[in-house]
Scaffold this active site. Structure first.
Site, short mmCIF file in Angstrom:
data_model
loop_
_atom_site.label_atom_id
_atom_site.label_comp_id
_atom_site.label_asym_id
_atom_site.label_seq_id
_atom_site.Cartn_x
_atom_site.Cartn_y
_atom_site.Cartn_z
N ARG A 37 0.70 -1.30 0.10
CA ARG A 37 -0.17 -0.05 -0.10
C ARG A 37 0.81 1.31 -0.11
O ARG A 37 0.56 2.13 0.67
CB ARG A 37 -0.99 -0.03 1.07
CG ARG A 37 -2.33 -0.44 0.60
CD ARG A 37 -3.45 -0.11 1.81
NE ARG A 37 -3.72 -1.29 2.35
CZ ARG A 37 -4.04 -1.81 3.43
NH1 ARG A 37 -3.93 -1.02 4.36
NH2 ARG A 37 -4.57 -3.03 3.71
N ARG A 41 -3.64 6.33 0.71
CA ARG A 41 -4.16 7.71 1.43
C ARG A 41 -3.05 8.34 2.44
O ARG A 41 -3.54 9.59 2.67
CB ARG A 41 -5.35 7.42 2.00
CG ARG A 41 -6.67 6.91 1.07
CD ARG A 41 -7.90 6.63 1.83
NE ARG A 41 -7.65 5.36 2.51
CZ ARG A 41 -8.49 4.72 3.18
NH1 ARG A 41 -9.62 5.35 3.72
NH2 ARG A 41 -8.41 3.43 3.89
N ARG A 50 -7.56 11.21 -6.02
CA ARG A 50 -8.65 10.36 -5.60
C ARG A 50 -10.01 10.98 -5.35
O ARG A 50 -11.10 10.78 -5.56
CB ARG A 50 -8.34 9.29 -4.71
CG ARG A 50 -7.34 8.29 -4.96
CD ARG A 50 -8.08 7.24 -5.58
NE ARG A 50 -9.05 6.47 -4.74
CZ ARG A 50 -10.42 6.56 -4.47
NH1 ARG A 50 -11.11 7.20 -5.50
NH2 ARG A 50 -11.09 6.06 -3.64
N ASP A 86 -6.96 -3.29 -7.12
CA ASP A 86 -7.77 -3.63 -5.88
C ASP A 86 -7.71 -5.42 -6.29
O ASP A 86 -7.81 -5.76 -7.48
CB ASP A 86 -8.88 -3.19 -5.83
CG ASP A 86 -9.28 -3.61 -4.42
OD1 ASP A 86 -10.08 -4.51 -4.20
OD2 ASP A 86 -9.01 -2.76 -3.45
N TYR A 164 -14.46 -12.65 0.79
CA TYR A 164 -15.09 -11.69 0.32
C TYR A 164 -16.55 -11.80 -0.37
O TYR A 164 -17.38 -11.26 -0.10
CB TYR A 164 -14.30 -10.79 -0.57
CG TYR A 164 -13.32 -9.76 0.14
CD1 TYR A 164 -13.76 -8.69 1.01
CD2 TYR A 164 -11.89 -10.07 0.08
CE1 TYR A 164 -12.85 -8.14 1.74
CE2 TYR A 164 -11.05 -9.20 0.84
CZ TYR A 164 -11.31 -8.18 1.59
OH TYR A 164 -10.50 -7.47 2.25
#
Length: 367
Positions: A37, A41, A50, A86, A164
């Site tokens: 990552r 962010r 974004r 992703d 998921y």
């Protein structure tokens, strides 16, 4: 800025191959370092790009993926880039709808509830048609990197994706997905096999597009015990490595190093080291010496600083990195965190981590 070349061939010559050499077990002057990552962010420039954009729309824009992948490399002397994407693009390719809900994370509008729901999934997936946008992003980014560092492609592993698809999002217990393993073992294997086949084609496509290494994320390994891991995760992890390698050979594509990262699966380290991957990624809950003892001398290890260590003062980060390097040794080793960077981290502390790895590993190598 990211410029697009029509031909995926003719990539710029690689200038820093430290990461690839370490992955293959060759000697390196310093220990290479990258962060899971690292495009994320915690960077203000990432948040700016974004802003107001739907997450999966961003994933489907090769230009934006390229820009986000390059951002951390403009700030830090990292030894590898990892394509911004992703893991849930694979369930999307199978026909499932996933949306990113602010404050909640990825959410499946219709998770798999009954065995019959498997019939709703695409049984044959044309990865170029469904996931071509990832391939375009890789080709574009590989050119835009101008040979600075290698580019890593990735996918989620079958069990993690299955969990998921059944849970419908994140879960602390994975009880719905695990109940399938106990109640519907055959259907579970059917789904895992379907996922493994799609993942194989997807990873091979990433190499064809320009990825120079591949990482498989079994992020939910820790929800399984040793027996379920042995039955429902490991066989598919092995199959993917084998199938990807034989397809790369068949298609005369480069045999790139592959990394398996099975979070919290200490009980399986020996098996993972013999599952066909050049590199075994580690989370922060295992001691370097123990990991080395269980995996042997023939694989490279990657990891495993606790991500929360980056909240410490910079001097402390340096000390922790030095200790980690002494534990793993500087060769056959790629420095990383034991999981991804968190959104509230200070970019300067990420820089301190990267710098400490380079400085201390060079020092250890000299002496």
């Amino acid at each position: 800025r990211c410029s697009f070349f029509r031909s995926p061939k003719g990539f710029p010559k690689l200038k820093n191959d430290t990461f690839l050499r370490a992955a293959r077990g060759e000697e390196t002057e310093h220990t290479p370092v990258w962060c899971m990552r690292q495009a994320g962010r915690y960077l203000p420039e990432f948040r700016e790009v974004r802003a107001g954009q739907d997450f999966f729309d961003t994933c489907r824009s090769p230009k934006l993926c390229c820009e986000l992948t390059l951002q951390p490399l403009r700030r830090f002397p990292l030894d590898a880039a990892i394509i911004f994407s992703d893991i849930l693009v694979v369930p999307q390719a199978l026909g499932m709808e996933v949306v990113m809900v602010p404050g909640k994370g990825p959410t499946f509008t219709e998770p798999l509830k009954e065995v019959e729901d498997l019939l709703k999934l695409r049984q044959k997936v044309d990865v170029t048609a469904e996931l071509g946008y990832v391939f375009q992003a890789i080709t574009l980014t590989r050119h835009s990197l101008e040979g600075r560092v290698p580019l890593i492609g990735f996918s989620g592993a079958p069990w993690t994706l299955m969990s998921y698809m059944i849970e419908g999002g994140g879960s602390t217990t994975m009880s719905k997905a695990k109940s399938w393993l106990y109640r519907h073992p055959e259907a579970s294997h059917q789904l895992l096999r379907l996922l493994a086949d799609v993942i194989t084609d997807y990873l091979v496509g990433q190499v064809a597009a320009g990825a120079q290494a591949l990482q498989l994320f079994e992020s939910h390994a820790g929800h399984l015990g040793p027996e379920q891991f042995q039955d429902f995760a490991l066989p598919y992890i092995r199959d993917i490595a084998q199938a990807v390698k034989s397809k790369l050979k068949e298609e005369a594509l480069p045999l790139v190093p592959m990394i398996i990262f099975a979070k919290d699966a200490h009980y399986a380290l020996h098996d993972l080291a013999h599952s066909g991957y050049e590199v075994v990624g580690l989370d922060w809950t295992i001691r370097p010496q123990e990991a080395r003892a269980q995996t042997g001398k023939d694989v490279t290890l990657q990891g495993n600083l606790d991500p929360c260590a980056l909240y410490a003062p910079k001097e402390k980060i340096g000390e922790l990195v030095k200790k980690m390097l002494e534990g793993f040794g500087t060769q056959r080793y790629i420095a990383n965190l034991g999981h991804g960077l968190y959104p509230d981290m200070n970019p300067e502390h990420v820089g301190a981590f990267v710098e400490a790895v380079h400085t201390h590993s060079r020092h250890i190598n000299k002496h």
